[in-house]
Design a protein around this motif. Structure first.
Motif, mmCIF file in Angstrom:
data_model
loop_
_atom_site.group_PDB
_atom_site.id
_atom_site.type_symbol
_atom_site.label_atom_id
_atom_site.label_comp_id
_atom_site.label_asym_id
_atom_site.label_seq_id
_atom_site.Cartn_x
_atom_site.Cartn_y
_atom_site.Cartn_z
ATOM 1 N N UNK A 131 0.845 -1.209 0.000
ATOM 2 C CA UNK A 131 0.000 0.000 0.000
ATOM 3 C C UNK A 131 0.875 1.253 0.000
ATOM 4 N N UNK A 132 1.919 1.267 0.837
ATOM 5 C CA UNK A 132 2.820 2.422 0.901
ATOM 6 C C UNK A 132 3.500 2.644 -0.448
ATOM 7 N N UNK A 133 3.883 1.567 -1.109
ATOM 8 C CA UNK A 133 4.512 1.686 -2.428
ATOM 9 C C UNK A 133 3.525 2.227 -3.456
ATOM 10 N N UNK B 44 1.638 13.905 2.148
ATOM 11 C CA UNK B 44 2.940 13.647 2.757
ATOM 12 C C UNK B 44 3.675 12.601 1.918
ATOM 13 N N UNK B 45 4.927 12.904 1.585
ATOM 14 C CA UNK B 45 5.781 11.964 0.863
ATOM 15 C C UNK B 45 7.109 11.904 1.606
ATOM 16 N N UNK C 22 -5.614 12.481 -5.331
ATOM 17 C CA UNK C 22 -5.831 12.464 -3.873
ATOM 18 C C UNK C 22 -6.908 11.458 -3.494
ATOM 19 N N UNK C 23 -7.936 11.315 -4.328
ATOM 20 C CA UNK C 23 -8.981 10.331 -4.038
ATOM 21 C C UNK C 23 -8.426 8.909 -4.110
ATOM 22 N N UNK D 124 -5.444 7.027 4.210
ATOM 23 C CA UNK D 124 -6.004 8.334 4.556
ATOM 24 C C UNK D 124 -4.966 9.211 5.246
ATOM 25 N N UNK D 125 -4.050 8.614 5.974
ATOM 26 C CA UNK D 125 -3.088 9.401 6.744
ATOM 27 C C UNK D 125 -2.068 10.112 5.860
ATOM 28 N N UNK D 126 -1.954 9.751 4.596
ATOM 29 C CA UNK D 126 -0.997 10.411 3.704
ATOM 30 C C UNK D 126 -1.484 11.799 3.300
ATOM 31 N N UNK D 127 -2.789 12.058 3.396
ATOM 32 C CA UNK D 127 -3.343 13.349 3.011
ATOM 33 C C UNK D 127 -3.256 14.287 4.201
#
Length: 179
Positions: free
Chosen positions: A73-75, A124-125, A137-138, A145-148
């Motif tokens: 998922x992170x990738x 966040x990257x 973003x969607x 969700x935490x990346x936004x």
């Protein structure tokens, strides 16, 4: 057929024929698999140990699968951000909160307007932040969700409005307010 030791004991008169036959029958029964009570308990213990090992192995496998899924998922999120990030340029500092800390990114007037309207989203990257379009973003929101970090276009579910909120709702604050 007796073994040579039994034959010698019989010839010497140290053993009786009935006793030798009884021992031979007992040994034959043991070889044919009539388990004693101790063997049954030992078998139950080994089955219990095997079941415990299998359960522990299943738990470890599930944990490894969960970690692999999280890395996947992170990738995916990182790939979406890298593919869709908007080039940041400008000298206007656009400030936002990330958790309990204030952060800022440098943008130009056009990017600041798009951020205020919700056409662009801050994500966040790694240790930094990037601007991505709403569509990307969607896709990110579906995965993590935490990346936004900042999304002005998304309606948030807030607590019921109090009397103060109703009173202050008549005084509109501009979206592009610089603070």
């Amino acid at each position: 057929m007796r073994n040579p030791l039994q034959e010698q004991l019989l010839k010497a008169g140290l053993a009786k024929k009935g006793k030798v036959d009884q021992i031979a029958r007992d040994q034959a029964k043991q070889r044919q698999g009539k388990p004693a009570a101790a063997e049954a308990v030992e078998k139950i213990d080994t089955q219990r140990l095997q079941a415990e090992r299998a359960e522990r192995d299943r738990a470890l496998a599930a944990e490894r699968n969960a970690q692999a899924h999280a890395r996947e998922i992170a990738a995916q999120v990182r790939q979406i951000i890298e593919a869709n990030k908007v080039k940041r340029e400008g000298e206007i500092s656009y400030r936002f909160t990330d958790g309990d800390k204030m952060q800022s990114v440098l943008v130009n007037e056009a990017l600041r307007t798009q951020l205020a309207k919700g056409a662009l989203v801050i994500v966040r990257l790694g240790d930094g932040y990037e601007l991505v379009p709403r569509i990307a973003a969607e896709k990110i929101r579906e995965r993590d969700v935490t990346a936004i970090v900042l999304d002005h276009g998304r309606k948030t579910e807030s607590a019921p409005a109090s009397e103060d909120d109703e009173f202050y709702s008549q005084f509109k604050v501009p979206d592009d307010l610089i603070w």
